[in-house]
Design a protein around this motif. Structure first.
Motif, PDB file in Angstrom:
ATOM      1  N   ASP A  20      38.915  48.951  39.093  1.00 57.02           N
ATOM      2  CA  ASP A  20      39.975  47.772  39.230  1.00 57.02           C
ATOM      3  C   ASP A  20      41.000  48.239  40.155  1.00 57.02           C
ATOM      4  N   ALA A  21      41.736  47.355  40.708  1.00 57.01           N
ATOM      5  CA  ALA A  21      43.033  47.717  41.623  1.00 57.01           C
ATOM      6  C   ALA A  21      44.172  47.658  40.618  1.00 57.01           C
ATOM      7  N   ARG A  22      44.911  48.873  40.919  1.00 57.81           N
ATOM      8  CA  ARG A  22      46.380  49.000  40.315  1.00 57.81           C
ATOM      9  C   ARG A  22      47.243  47.748  40.580  1.00 57.81           C
ATOM     10  N   PRO A  23      48.068  47.327  39.616  1.00 54.97           N
ATOM     11  CA  PRO A  23      49.124  46.234  39.979  1.00 54.97           C
ATOM     12  C   PRO A  23      49.712  46.680  41.198  1.00 54.97           C
ATOM     13  N   LEU A  24      50.017  45.721  42.052  1.00 57.18           N
ATOM     14  CA  LEU A  24      51.008  45.848  43.265  1.00 57.18           C
ATOM     15  C   LEU A  24      52.042  45.095  43.150  1.00 57.18           C
ATOM     16  N   MET A  25      53.188  45.486  43.169  1.00 57.50           N
ATOM     17  CA  MET A  25      54.631  44.790  43.424  1.00 57.50           C
ATOM     18  C   MET A  25      55.217  44.877  44.586  1.00 57.50           C
ATOM     19  N   VAL A  26      55.419  43.942  45.383  1.00 54.11           N
ATOM     20  CA  VAL A  26      56.186  44.048  46.484  1.00 54.11           C
ATOM     21  C   VAL A  26      57.408  43.456  46.655  1.00 54.11           C
ATOM     22  N   GLU A  27      58.772  44.021  46.987  1.00 53.05           N
ATOM     23  CA  GLU A  27      59.966  43.203  46.766  1.00 53.05           C
ATOM     24  C   GLU A  27      60.125  42.678  48.144  1.00 53.05           C
ATOM     25  N   ASP A  28      60.443  41.561  48.017  1.00 50.69           N
ATOM     26  CA  ASP A  28      60.789  40.575  49.341  1.00 50.69           C
ATOM     27  C   ASP A  28      62.089  40.309  49.511  1.00 50.69           C
ATOM     28  N   THR A  40      59.954  39.269  44.051  1.00 44.10           N
ATOM     29  CA  THR A  40      58.935  40.008  43.978  1.00 44.10           C
ATOM     30  C   THR A  40      57.534  39.585  43.861  1.00 44.10           C
ATOM     31  N   THR A  41      56.486  39.947  44.686  1.00 40.66           N
ATOM     32  CA  THR A  41      55.249  39.383  44.730  1.00 40.66           C
ATOM     33  C   THR A  41      54.430  40.385  43.898  1.00 40.66           C
ATOM     34  N   ILE A  42      53.534  39.972  42.935  1.00 40.04           N
ATOM     35  CA  ILE A  42      52.835  40.615  41.910  1.00 40.04           C
ATOM     36  C   ILE A  42      51.407  40.303  42.152  1.00 40.04           C
ATOM     37  N   THR A  43      50.540  41.477  42.484  1.00 43.33           N
ATOM     38  CA  THR A  43      49.114  41.000  42.639  1.00 43.33           C
ATOM     39  C   THR A  43      48.443  41.957  41.450  1.00 43.33           C
ATOM     40  N   MET A  44      47.797  41.471  40.817  1.00 49.03           N
ATOM     41  CA  MET A  44      47.009  42.485  39.580  1.00 49.03           C
ATOM     42  C   MET A  44      45.739  41.592  39.012  1.00 49.03           C
ATOM     43  N   ASN A  45      44.989  42.196  38.478  1.00 52.49           N
ATOM     44  CA  ASN A  45      43.791  41.842  37.766  1.00 52.49           C
ATOM     45  C   ASN A  45      44.292  41.155  36.393  1.00 52.49           C
ATOM     46  N   VAL A  46      43.829  40.149  36.074  1.00 52.92           N
ATOM     47  CA  VAL A  46      44.149  39.478  34.553  1.00 52.92           C
ATOM     48  C   VAL A  46      43.901  40.193  33.515  1.00 52.92           C
ATOM     49  N   HIS A  47      43.325  41.284  33.691  1.00 54.97           N
ATOM     50  CA  HIS A  47      42.841  42.189  32.484  1.00 54.97           C
ATOM     51  C   HIS A  47      43.797  43.539  32.543  1.00 54.97           C
ATOM     52  N   THR A  48      44.983  43.249  33.156  1.00 52.17           N
ATOM     53  CA  THR A  48      45.785  44.434  33.211  1.00 52.17           C
ATOM     54  C   THR A  48      46.873  44.520  32.196  1.00 52.17           C
ATOM     55  N   GLY A  49      47.008  45.618  31.504  1.00 49.86           N
ATOM     56  CA  GLY A  49      48.030  45.603  30.352  1.00 49.86           C
ATOM     57  C   GLY A  49      47.509  44.850  29.295  1.00 49.86           C
ATOM     58  N   THR A  50      48.635  44.124  28.635  1.00 51.19           N
ATOM     59  CA  THR A  50      48.674  43.119  27.463  1.00 51.19           C
ATOM     60  C   THR A  50      48.053  41.919  28.193  1.00 51.19           C
ATOM     61  N   HIS A  51      46.622  41.462  27.700  1.00 55.41           N
ATOM     62  CA  HIS A  51      46.119  40.315  28.270  1.00 55.41           C
ATOM     63  C   HIS A  51      45.512  39.647  27.126  1.00 55.41           C
ATOM     64  N   ILE A  52      44.970  38.449  27.499  1.00 52.40           N
ATOM     65  CA  ILE A  52      43.714  38.018  26.641  1.00 52.40           C
ATOM     66  C   ILE A  52      42.524  37.884  27.156  1.00 52.40           C
ATOM     67  N   ASP A  53      41.233  38.050  26.602  1.00 52.09           N
ATOM     68  CA  ASP A  53      40.303  37.855  26.984  1.00 52.09           C
ATOM     69  C   ASP A  53      39.667  36.396  26.620  1.00 52.09           C
ATOM     70  N   ALA A  54      39.762  35.504  27.730  1.00 53.16           N
ATOM     71  CA  ALA A  54      39.418  34.040  27.623  1.00 53.16           C
ATOM     72  C   ALA A  54      37.801  33.959  27.223  1.00 53.16           C
ATOM     73  N   PHE A 123      42.402  55.213  31.910  1.00 55.17           N
ATOM     74  CA  PHE A 123      41.917  54.335  31.086  1.00 55.17           C
ATOM     75  C   PHE A 123      40.709  54.855  30.176  1.00 55.17           C
ATOM     76  N   PHE A 124      41.145  54.776  28.865  1.00 57.92           N
ATOM     77  CA  PHE A 124      40.016  55.365  27.879  1.00 57.92           C
ATOM     78  C   PHE A 124      38.753  54.175  27.458  1.00 57.92           C
ATOM     79  N   LYS A 125      37.773  54.605  27.776  1.00 57.92           N
ATOM     80  CA  LYS A 125      36.737  53.816  27.424  1.00 57.92           C
ATOM     81  C   LYS A 125      36.106  54.022  26.176  1.00 57.92           C
ATOM     82  N   GLU A 126      36.905  54.962  25.206  1.00 58.41           N
ATOM     83  CA  GLU A 126      36.463  55.194  24.109  1.00 58.41           C
ATOM     84  C   GLU A 126      37.447  54.383  23.023  1.00 58.41           C
ATOM     85  N   TYR A 127      37.974  53.035  23.458  1.00 51.89           N
ATOM     86  CA  TYR A 127      38.845  52.471  22.705  1.00 51.89           C
ATOM     87  C   TYR A 127      37.995  51.584  21.575  1.00 51.89           C
TER      88      TYR A 127
END
Length: 146
Positions: A20-28, A40-54, A123-127
């Motif tokens: 997965d791509a790392r979060p990208l934050m670009v200040e404009d 700030t423009t933020i581009t990230m996967n919805v599974h980044t950090g604290t998130h919900i699995d819908a 990222f630890f896959k042993e969670y």
């Protein structure tokens, strides 16, 4: 009522799933007649950090994250300490932690919390995760959020 924020700060070093791509934050900066504003423009996967699995994450016709009602994500809950040495949390682990219901929301404090602070952004896959028996048990108890 006490509000507890369990979210993880999003930044360059937040762990992400392999590939997965790392979060990208670009200040404009944009100039307007009244002056300059910064955004700030933020581009990230919805599974980044604290998130919900819908439900859509697991079921093709399930709800997407944007379709989940906000009131399901906020409110009273029970917090259970699950000190499972196994990677899979079982129904018996929840029963041992005294989850008998009824609860709308259940927060599980596991060893996963310690993984955020170790070895940089790996990222630890042993969670710790929930096995199928837990999902069925929680649905039977009427739990809306885990």
């Amino acid at each position: 009522m006490t509000f507890i924020d369990i979210s993880v700060l999003i930044g360059d070093s937040v762990p992400v799933w392999d590939g997965d791509a790392r979060p990208l934050m670009v200040e404009d900066q944009t100039k307007y007649e009244r002056g300059t504003i910064q955004t700030t423009t933020i581009t990230m996967n919805v599974h980044t950090g604290t998130h919900i699995d819908a439900p859509r994450h697991f079921f093709p016709d399930g709800l997407t994250a944007s379709e989940i009602l906000l009131e399901n994500l906020n409110g009273s809950c029970i917090v259970l300490e699950i000190d499972s040495s196994d990677e899979m949390i079982s129904r018996q682990d929840l029963i041992s932690a005294r989850l008998t219901g009824p609860y709308d929301r259940v927060l599980l404090r596991t060893g996963n919390s310690r993984l955020w602070d170790s070895e940089g952004n790996r990222f630890f896959k042993e969670y710790a995760a929930l096995d199928d028996s837990v999902a069925q048990y929680l649905v039977a108890l009427g739990v809306k959020l885990v």
